[in-house]
Design an enzyme around this catalytic site. Structure first.
Site, PDB file in Angstrom:
ATOM      1  N   GLN A   1      13.244  11.543   7.371  1.00 43.66           N
ATOM      2  CA  GLN A   1      13.771  13.160   7.126  1.00 43.66           C
ATOM      3  C   GLN A   1      14.574  13.272   8.513  1.00 43.66           C
ATOM      4  OE1 GLN A   1      13.586  14.817   4.590  1.00 43.66           O
ATOM      5  NE2 GLN A   1      11.935  13.777   3.345  1.00 43.66           N
TER       6      GLN A   1
ATOM      7  N   CYS B   1      -1.527  19.675  -7.248  1.00 43.15           N
ATOM      8  CA  CYS B   1      -2.847  20.085  -8.242  1.00 43.15           C
ATOM      9  C   CYS B   1      -2.933  18.686  -9.235  1.00 43.15           C
ATOM     10  CB  CYS B   1      -2.445  21.108  -8.843  1.00 43.15           C
ATOM     11  SG  CYS B   1      -3.791  21.941  -9.565  1.00 43.15           S
TER      12      CYS B   1
ATOM     13  N   HIS C   1      17.733   7.372  -0.666  1.00 46.10           N
ATOM     14  CA  HIS C   1      17.826   8.394  -1.821  1.00 46.10           C
ATOM     15  C   HIS C   1      17.587   9.684  -0.896  1.00 46.10           C
ATOM     16  CE1 HIS C   1      13.456   9.169  -2.516  1.00 46.10           C
ATOM     17  NE2 HIS C   1      13.396   8.189  -1.922  1.00 46.10           N
TER      18      HIS C   1
HETATM   19  N1  PLP Z   1       8.404   9.189   4.917  1.00 43.93           N
HETATM   20  C1  PLP Z   1       8.815  10.273   4.744  1.00 43.93           C
HETATM   21  C2  PLP Z   1       8.947  11.317   5.785  1.00 43.93           C
HETATM   22  C3  PLP Z   1       9.114  10.804   3.494  1.00 43.93           C
HETATM   23  O1  PLP Z   1       9.694  12.101   3.194  1.00 43.93           O
HETATM   24  C4  PLP Z   1       9.466  10.039   2.406  1.00 43.93           C
HETATM   25  C5  PLP Z   1       9.579  10.577   0.956  1.00 43.93           C
HETATM   26  O2  PLP Z   1       9.362  11.508   0.736  1.00 43.93           O
HETATM   27  C6  PLP Z   1       9.014   8.610   2.680  1.00 43.93           C
HETATM   28  C7  PLP Z   1       8.299   8.294   3.989  1.00 43.93           C
HETATM   29  C8  PLP Z   1       8.859   7.509   1.520  1.00 43.93           C
HETATM   30  O3  PLP Z   1      10.135   7.254   1.081  1.00 43.93           O
HETATM   31  P1  PLP Z   1      10.541   6.430  -0.346  1.00 43.93           P
HETATM   32  O4  PLP Z   1      10.477   7.393  -1.348  1.00 43.93           O
HETATM   33  O5  PLP Z   1      11.668   5.847   0.032  1.00 43.93           O
HETATM   34  O6  PLP Z   1       9.413   5.484  -0.304  1.00 43.93           O
END
Ligand code: PLP
Length: 383
Positions: free
Chosen positions: A178, A322, A198
Site C-alpha cells: 500500500q 463476518c 493489482h
Molecule cells: N499486503 C498488504 C498491505 C495488502 O494490502 C495486501 C492486499 O490487500 C497484500 C499484502 C496481499 O497482496 P496480494 O493480493 O498481491 O497477495
C-alpha cells in the site's frame, strides 16, 4: 457505479491490458528456453526487471517476479529465517500487519520460533521504544509494513532502520503493497520489500519481491530454478512486462494524484467529522496517506453501511469480516485500542488516480443522507 475500494484492488490501465495481450500474442515463448525465441522473451523479461529496478531505485538483480505480494511476503519471511535460524530464534512483528505477513509469523511460531509482538500507539504507529526493548542478539527477523491497508498510517521505516543498525543479523522486511510510489522509501536500507501489480492498476496474479541479498534468503519452493532459484516456475512474462508498465504509468501520475487525494480526504474529514457519532480513524495529517480513509459509525455494523451505500451505487469496503458463524473484529483496529463498537461500525474508503471530485461529493451526500434517514436514530436509541 462509484468505485471507492481501491485498496482492495484497482482497475487495470488500458495500456497494461494491451501490453498483456501483445506479449501473450507475440512473445509467448518460454524465457528459460535456450532457443532464439526463448532468448528474445528472456530479454523482454529482463527489460521489465530493469524498468522495475530503476523505478524503485535498486539494482535489477534484486528484483524477483512472483505471483502476488502474499507470495513475496512468504518467500522473504520464511526464506530469510531458514537462512538465519542458526543465529537465533526470535522474530518480531506487530498485529497491524496484513494476514500474509501475520499468519506467516504465526506459522513460524508453530515451527518453534519465539514471536515477539511489538506494540503500536493509538494511531497505529510502531512503538519505537517498545521495539528497541524487544531487540536481542537472538532476533533474526523484523517485519513492518510501509503503509497500513486498513487506516493508512505511514510507518517510520527510516527510524526502524536506525534502531536495527546495531543488529546486523536481523533481516528487515517491509510489506510495500500500500506504500509503493505513494511514499518515498530508500529500499537499499532494508533487506526486502513486496509489491503487487493489482494495487497500482496492473493485473492480478503478479507481484515483485525486492531482495537485497539472494545469498541470505533460502528458496522455500523447489523446481526449475527460475528467478535465480528463488521462485521456481515458468515466469509470467506478460504479467511481469505489464507490471513494469503499470508501475511506470503510476509513477508519472504520483504528484498530481497526491494533490487530488489530499483535497478529497480533507473534504470528507471536514464534512463528516462534524457529524455527531461519526469517527474518523484516519486523521488528516502528514503521517497518514490521503488515499485511504477509515470511518466509523459506532453501534452500526459496517456491513449495514456498505449495503446502504451499495444500493445507491457506491462501493467501499468493510474492515471486519463476518463469516457465517462468527464476527471477526479487524485485528489492526483492535490492536490500536479502538472500541469494539467503533471497529464493528468501520468502513474503508480508498481512492485511485481515476477518482473524481464529483464522486467524492456524491459519497458524502449519500453517506449523510443514509446517516440521517437510517442510522442516527438507531445509534441514539442505544439498541
Ligand atoms: N499486503 C498488504 C498491505 C495488502 O494490502 C495486501 C492486499 O490487500 C497484500 C499484502 C496481499 O497482496 P496480494 O493480493 O498481491 O497477495
Amino acid at each position: 457505479m462509484i468505485y471507492l475500494d481501491n485498496c482492495a484492488t484497482t482497475k487495470p490501465y488500458d495500456e497494461v491490458l494491451k501490453t498483456f495481450v501483445e506479449v501473450n500474442n507475440s512473445y509467448y515463448g518460454n524465457p528459460a528456453s535456450i532457443n532464439k525465441y526463448g532468448k528474445t522473451v528472456n530479454k523482454l523479461l529482463n527489460a521489465a526487471r530493469t524498468q522495475v529496478a530503476d523505478i524503485l531505485g535498486v539494482e535489477s538483480d534484486t528484483i524477483y517476479f512472483t505471483s502476488c505480494a502474499t507470495e513475496s511476503n512468504n518467500i522473504a519471511l520464511l526464506g530469510s529465517v531458514e537462512h538465519k535460524k542458526d543465529f537465533g530464534n526470535r522474530i518480531i512483528v506487530s498485529k497491524i500487519e496484513h494476514p500474509s505477513v501475520l499468519e506467516t509469523f504465526r506459522e513460524l511460531e508453530h515451527r518453534g520460533f519465539i514471536l515477539d509482538y511489538v506494540n503500536v500507539d493509538e494511531n497505529g504507529f510502531i512503538d519505537l521504544e517498545h521495539l528497541k526493548s524487544l531487540l536481542t542478539k537472538e532476533t533474526i527477523l523484523v517485519s513492518v509494513m510501509h503503509v497500513n491497508n486498513i487506516f493508512g498510517a505511514i510507518q517510520p521505516i527510516g527510524k526502524i532502520v536506525e534502531l536495527l543498525k546495531d543488529y546486523p543479523k536481523i533481516h528487515f522486511h517491509v510489506d510495500g503493497v500500500q506504500g509503493v510510489l505513494k511514499e518515498k522509501i530508500d529500499l537499499t536500507m532494508i533487506d526486502s520489500y513486496s509489491i503487487s501489480a493489482h494495487k497500482f492498476h496492473g493485473l492480478k496474479g503478479v507481484g515483485v519481491l525486492y531482495l537485497k541479498s539472494r545469498r541470505t534468503t533460502h528458496n522455500i519452493t523447489f523446481g526449475g530454478g527460475q528467478e535465480n532459484g528463488l521462485r521456481s516456475g515458468t515466469v509470467n512474462v506478460p504479467g511481469a512486462v505489464s507490471l513494469a508498465k503499470a508501475l511506470r504509468l503510476t509513477q508519472e501520475k504520483v504528484n498530481d494524484v497526491k494533490e487530488k487525494h489530499y483535497e478529497y480526504k480533507k473534504l470528507i474529514v471536514d464534512e463528516l467529522s462534524t457529524i455527531e457519532h461519526v469517527i474518523i480513524n484516519s486523521p488528516l495529517q502528514n503521517d497518514f496517506v490521503d488515499s485511504i480513509i477509515n470511518i466509523s459509525l459506532p453501534k452500526i455494523k459496517g456491513e449495514a453501511i456498505i449495503n446502504a451505500l451499495n444500493e445507491r451505487g457506491i462501493m467501499v469496503s468493510t474492515t471486519s469480516a463476518c463469516s457465517s458463524r462468527t464476527f471477526h473484529l479487524n485485528e489492526a483496529l483492535y490492536t490500536r485500542g479502538l472500541s469494539k463498537e467503533n471497529i464493528e461500525g468501520s468502513i474503508r474508503v480508498s481512492f485511485s488516480y481515476e477518482t473524481k471530485l464529483e464522486e467524492v461529493k456524491k459519497f458524502i451526500e449519500v453517506f449523510k443522507d443514509e446517516y440521517y434517514k437510517k442510522f442516527k436514530e438507531v445509534i441514539e436509541s442505544g439498541i
